[in-house]
Design a protein around this motif. Structure first.
Motif, PDB file in Angstrom:
ATOM      1  N   ALA A 165      -1.350  -3.325  11.389  1.00  0.00           N
ATOM      2  CA  ALA A 165      -2.445  -4.163  10.894  1.00  0.00           C
ATOM      3  C   ALA A 165      -3.442  -4.374  12.013  1.00  0.00           C
ATOM      4  CB  ALA A 165      -1.909  -5.505  10.411  1.00  0.00           C
TER       5      ALA A 165
ATOM      6  N   TRP B 154      -1.061  -7.270   5.643  1.00  0.00           N
ATOM      7  CA  TRP B 154      -1.490  -6.269   4.667  1.00  0.00           C
ATOM      8  C   TRP B 154      -1.887  -6.902   3.342  1.00  0.00           C
ATOM      9  CZ3 TRP B 154       2.219  -1.423   4.688  1.00  0.00           C
ATOM     10  CH2 TRP B 154       1.917  -0.617   5.802  1.00  0.00           C
TER      11      TRP B 154
ATOM     12  N   SER C 168      -4.437   0.254   6.266  1.00  0.00           N
ATOM     13  CA  SER C 168      -4.734  -1.171   6.082  1.00  0.00           C
ATOM     14  C   SER C 168      -5.019  -1.852   7.410  1.00  0.00           C
ATOM     15  CB  SER C 168      -3.563  -1.871   5.386  1.00  0.00           C
ATOM     16  OG  SER C 168      -3.625  -1.637   4.004  1.00  0.00           O
TER      17      SER C 168
END
Length: 488
Positions: free
Chosen positions: A39, A190, A8
């Motif tokens: 992230a 996310w 992600s």
């Protein structure tokens, strides 16, 4: 097998999933304090590229004019989100600390369903209104009013209800024909990045129409707000930050929609069912650890029933455990961060210093060795001038304030810089109508009525914001009006 994503760490820019120019940053589980993963950490160049992609998509494609195509795309997004709902649920519980029971409602499934309303508006809205002929200054003209998309929308969203707020902006903005740059909170990257992946991989939304930029740098929000290529900014968050957004946007005179803080009152009239009114108010303030702007955090009760109300509220809050959000029985999960828990604890110290009494709670639960938990808390012996009765705490904290009749209760409710929501409990319809007419807030619940739904507007009076989200009014926030007069 874990449903948490393994990749992600991607931004969505111009239809592509790309790495962040700033590298990556950690996203953390607030219930365990463990790092979930990485992230994408966007930098200024990434934000610049996202804004340009949105600008180009709006200016050079038919997206803003093809209402049927937009309706299909928004419906397609809804269906794709539903198909991947279990992964989204796992991410939401782990990253936002949201109790899993809430993901079947306002934390996930309800806002996905609300995209249906946005898609239907795109297909069925009256985009042009005929105002007939007139002869201003003796010159005959035929007039029509067209409603058109504003352009590029910058959306800046918080962490407490990430999907609800992201979809409440994306759905109407896209349905209205705009292109969007979404800057989500760094606490829940996310949640937004997964939506970006679904858009890129499973929808026909054209490149540049939606751009999702996750970053640990709050300065990218300012960049989005001040860039002249952005036509509108929609922001949900604290009132203090909202004022900064409005100030920054003033330089380019772009439209700002602000959904800000609240200190909402639950007014119990003297003819109400005291046990039900107080119990439900106390229970609600513990939901998601009190991290909701529209929660009723001031309980305003008849003075003659004050001691009884305190006892009922204490019994309710004392029976709620701050627990594991993956447990279906949990109502009160963790606060989002150590910083946020420390902020709430400072308010509790202020309350005691100003003479308030912690009736129950007010401590970190001994049974939780890890995680940013705080016991649901009740504060008594305060009035409406106390700091904890005036400022938004954003934690599982309820204050009880006595009133001396209906007019006094209304005065207490209105004596606040905020006006986001409120609640009235009573049995006489006439009295209830007079109180609801007098309370200055954007939403009101009467005897437990539910005002949250995608087809009705949400927003506040005073320093709780500017504009309305959801419903037809929320959709129209993303439209301009154009008058066309044709000479005859």
């Amino acid at each position: 097998m874990s449903l948490l994503p393994t990749d992600s760490s991607r931004l969505l820019i111009d239809g592509k999933l790309v790495s962040g120019g700033g590298g990556e940053f950690d996203t953390v589980n607030p219930a365990t304090e463990e790092v979930l993963g990485a992230a994408a950490d966007a930098n200024g160049a990434d934000m610049d590229a996202a804004i340009q992609a949105a600008r180009t998509a709006f200016d050079s494609t038919s997206w803003s004019r093809d209402h049927a195509f937009r309706a299909r795309c928004v419906g397609q997004l809804r269906d794709a989100l539903k198909a991947d709902v279990e992964r989204l649920r796992a991410v939401t519980v782990a990253e936002a600390g949201a109790p899993v029971m809430l993901t079947s409602g306002p934390q996930l499934e309800a806002p996905i369903d609300d995209l249906t309303f946005a898609a239907e508006l795109a297909a069925n809205y009256t985009w042009e209104t005929d105002h007939g002929e007139a002869a201003p200054m003796g010159m005959r003209s035929h007039r029509t009013v067209r409603r058109e998309a504003i352009g590029v929308v910058g959306a800046i969203t918080p962490w407490n209800f990430p999907h609800q707020i992201n979809f409440a902006k994306l759905g109407p903005a896209l349905a209205a024909g705009n292109t969007v740059v979404l800057k989500p909170a760094p606490d829940t990257p996310w949640c937004a990045a997964e939506v970006g992946r679904i858009i890129a991989e499973q929808t026909d939304i054209p490149p540049g129409v939606v751009n999702i930029v996750t970053s640990s740098d709050h300065g990218l929000g300012t960049q989005l707000t001040t860039d002249p290529r952005v036509d509108m900014v929609t922001f949900t968050g604290s009132t203090a930050t909202g004022k900064s957004v409005m100030t920054a946007a003033a330089g380019t005179l772009k439209k700002t929609f602000l959904e800000l803080g609240g200190k909402s009152a639950s007014i119990v009239l003297d003819d109400a069912d005291l046990g039900g009114a107080v119990g439900m108010t106390a229970f609600a303030v513990a939901i998601h650890a009190g991290q909701g702007c529209a929660l009723y955090t001031r309980l305003v009760v008849p003075r003659a029933k004050y001691a009884e109300a305190v006892e009922i509220a204490a019994g309710t809050l004392g029976g709620i455990r701050a627990g594991d959000p993956t447990d279906p029985r949990t109502v009160c999960g963790p606060l989002i961060s150590e910083r946020q828990r420390a902020r709430v604890e400072r308010y509790l110290e202020i309350a005691k210093a100003e003479g308030g009494r912690i009736v129950v709670g007010g401590k970190r639960p001994e049974y939780q060795e890890r995680g940013w938990f705080l016991e649901p808390t009740l504060i008594a012996d305060v009035d409406n001038s106390h700091t904890v009765a005036r400022e938004e705490i954003f934690g599982p904290v309820l204050v009880v304030i006595p009133h001396d009749g209906d007019d006094d209760a209304v005065a207490i409710a209105n004596d606040s810089p905020y006006g986001l929501s409120g609640q009235i409990w009573g049995s006489d319809p006439g009295r209830i109508r007079r109180v609801t007419d007098a309370v200055r807030s954007g939403t009101l619940s009467v005897n437990g009525g539910v005002w949250y739904s995608g087809d009705v507007p949400f927003g506040g009076y005073k320093q709780s914001g500017i504009g309305r989200e959801m419903g037809v009014l929320g959709f129209e926030e993303y439209l301009e009006a154009k008058l066309v007069a044709t000479g005859l």
